[in-house]
Each structure stands twice: as structure tokens, then as C-alpha cells.
Scaffold this active site. Sequence first.
Site, mmCIF file in Angstrom:
data_model
loop_
_atom_site.group_PDB
_atom_site.id
_atom_site.type_symbol
_atom_site.label_atom_id
_atom_site.label_comp_id
_atom_site.label_asym_id
_atom_site.label_seq_id
_atom_site.Cartn_x
_atom_site.Cartn_y
_atom_site.Cartn_z
ATOM 1 N N ARG A 2 -3.204 7.250 -0.916
ATOM 2 C CA ARG A 2 -2.694 5.557 -0.598
ATOM 3 C C ARG A 2 -4.209 5.015 -1.187
ATOM 4 O O ARG A 2 -5.352 5.513 -1.254
ATOM 5 C CB ARG A 2 -2.230 5.451 0.593
ATOM 6 C CG ARG A 2 -1.034 6.014 0.905
ATOM 7 C CD ARG A 2 0.384 5.266 0.225
ATOM 8 N NE ARG A 2 1.452 5.975 0.775
ATOM 9 C CZ ARG A 2 2.084 7.117 0.350
ATOM 10 N NH1 ARG A 2 1.458 7.809 -0.449
ATOM 11 N NH2 ARG A 2 3.247 7.445 0.917
ATOM 12 N N GLY A 29 0.144 -14.766 11.841
ATOM 13 C CA GLY A 29 0.267 -13.389 11.671
ATOM 14 C C GLY A 29 -0.959 -12.489 11.400
ATOM 15 O O GLY A 29 -2.011 -13.243 11.320
ATOM 16 N N ALA A 46 4.573 -15.930 4.951
ATOM 17 C CA ALA A 46 5.516 -15.500 6.096
ATOM 18 C C ALA A 46 6.379 -14.434 5.393
ATOM 19 O O ALA A 46 7.051 -14.456 4.282
ATOM 20 C CB ALA A 46 6.407 -16.768 6.193
ATOM 21 N N TYR A 72 12.632 -3.556 2.720
ATOM 22 C CA TYR A 72 11.449 -4.225 2.558
ATOM 23 C C TYR A 72 10.941 -4.534 1.211
ATOM 24 O O TYR A 72 10.809 -5.486 0.488
ATOM 25 C CB TYR A 72 10.102 -3.778 3.372
ATOM 26 C CG TYR A 72 8.947 -4.513 3.385
ATOM 27 C CD1 TYR A 72 8.717 -5.971 3.579
ATOM 28 C CD2 TYR A 72 8.039 -4.002 2.649
ATOM 29 C CE1 TYR A 72 7.846 -6.714 3.260
ATOM 30 C CE2 TYR A 72 6.579 -4.537 2.651
ATOM 31 C CZ TYR A 72 6.670 -6.135 2.987
ATOM 32 O OH TYR A 72 5.426 -6.664 2.739
ATOM 33 N N SER A 129 3.736 -7.053 -2.436
ATOM 34 C CA SER A 129 3.281 -5.628 -1.901
ATOM 35 C C SER A 129 3.333 -4.450 -3.040
ATOM 36 O O SER A 129 4.449 -4.563 -3.916
ATOM 37 C CB SER A 129 4.466 -5.128 -0.821
ATOM 38 O OG SER A 129 4.189 -3.894 -0.270
#
Length: 351
Positions: A244, A13, A76, A176, A119
Site C-alpha cells: 500500500r 472530521g 464530507a 464505499y 480515494s
Amino acid sequence: MGRMRVLLTGAAGFIGSHIHTALLAAGHEVVAADLMLPAAHGPDAHPPAGVSRIDIREPAALDAALRGVDVVCHQAAVVGAGVNTQDAPAYAGHNDYGTAVLLAAMERAGCARLVLASSMVVYGEGLYRGRDGVVAVGPRTDADLAAGRYEHRHEGEELDWAPVPEDTPSRPRSLYAASKVAQENYATAWVAATGAAVTALRYHNVYGPGMPRDTPYSGVAAIFRSALAAGRAPQVFEDGGQTRDFVHVSDIAAANLAAVEARLPGFVPLNICSGQPITIGAVARTLAAAHGGPDPVTTGGARPGDVRHIVADPTRARRILGFTAQVRPEEGLVEFASAPLRGTAAAAPIG
């Protein structure tokens, strides 16, 4: 630090491929695995050299991959905020069930160290302060957004955002985010039950070379970059004042390498960020100027589930891991304006 055998999931990825390179450059042996989901790699993609096609939801495949492994670097995941609630099974299946299968397999293999890709989304709305201290905020109302009142308010006054430390409660606002909170919860319980160690790296807005092109699951940097490449003006929601932290993928790779080598005990969550807050409007302007236009257009609209400000406190990662980001957003975004992107199957299902 001696040479270690590392199982790296998601190795093909965007982020995983950079971590793969960093681990090899540091002299570690890497068992590289990736399922090669069409939504991330395209419908006919094959694993690159040195990467095996492995589904972490299959215990037998993991048992083989974990032989002799000292530490797992788990990247992953199905990513992005999701398009609608029909994406929920994919997030739960790949991110949460897959992590649970991985943790069980690690215990069978006697592997007691995990570096987990988490995250900033676990924090939900972020952290805000008023005159009397921290104020817990909820989602902004449709009426306020429609009227252009974008900032959070308390008792009639606008609140100031503050950097979010790692002990901020989890308040997921997307599918998510819910899956990342669940991954951390499984990892925390696994540590308590086994005495193992998990370092959860809470990535902020990651960008850099090899980022997937604009898809329904892309981050805003890729969406802006793809628009510019197509000759379209980047569309900036709200007034562009959303704040951000954009962190370069090379810094994400460096943080993972540091976490693999650090051997931190217990469950340790760490913000991985640049420490240099920037507004979404500034991101769009920087990319557009470096690309040579078109200039961004501020739409005033709002996307469901978007948060106003989410900025990390980098202190703990600097103190515990010795990690400080090296790429300033103002410089990294200029480079990103012409960096190559990777193609994906934009219409491919994520399940």
C-alpha cells in the site's frame, strides 16, 4: 494567490480538521460545515468552535453556506469499506446524493470550483503486469486464499504490481468505492454541463494524529494502533506482503491547500500519496516496535473484498499540482505509534 472564501464540508472530521487548520494558516476565509454523524464523532458530539452543523443534503442550508464562496473543498462522506450491504443506503445518501445536492447548489450560487475528496479505492484491484504487459485481474478466489496463494496469477505465473496512474479504469470493490466512483462521475458530468472545474484528490491510506480509533469502518493503521494501545498484538491478514501507500494527514492537508489555490481547469483526478510503497506487515512491525510491542501476529486469513496490492503513481500530482509528500511512512508511522486518536461510537449506525 489572494485570499479566498472556502466552503469546507466535513470540517470537524479527521482529515477535514487538518485541512481547516491549513486553510486558515494560509490566510483563507473558511466556512466550516459538518453534520457530526455519530459514527464519526460519537453519539453526543457537538461541532467544535468555528464549525456549523450543516447537512449537505439540505439545499436551503447549502444556499446559505455558499454565499460569497469562491471554492468548495468537499470532505464530507461516510467512509470505510462497509460492514455489510445494509450500509449501501448510507453511502449512496451521504456521499452520492449529498454531492449531487452540493453541485446543484454550487451552480445556483455561481461557485464553479470544487476540490473533491476521492480515494484510491476507485481503482479496485490495482494494476498488474505480466510478461506481455498489463493484465486485467479480478478478485482472488476463495480457494486460492484458503491455500495461501495470495498473489494474482496469469497463465500460471505470479504477476508483479505496478504503480497505478490516474487513467486506470475504475473498478470498485466495496460500497464505499462505488460511492466514490459515483461522486467522481457526478462531478465529471457537472463539469461538462457547466464549464466548472473539479480537482478530485484520490487519497491513498491516510493516517496521523486525530485518526478515529478502531471501529468497523477504520483503516488498518488505526486498527493496528488501537490494538497496541490496548496491549494486544496487531493481527495481520494474509502473509503481510500486501503493498500500500500510506500518506500522512499533514500531506493530505497540504495537497488540498495546493488544489484550492491552483485553479486547475476541467475535471482533474490526482493521486495523493507518499510515493513510498510499504507492506502491511512492515506497517504493523514499525508501529509495534515504536510502541514497545506486542509484536504483530500474521494470521494467514483474508477479509472479503481485500485487494492484494494498490500503490499510486505520484507523477501527475507532482507535475500538475506541484505536490510532493513531505512525510516518509517510516518516520510518520513511528510518530503515529504514540499519537492521540479520537474516540468514536464504534457500534453507531452510519446512516
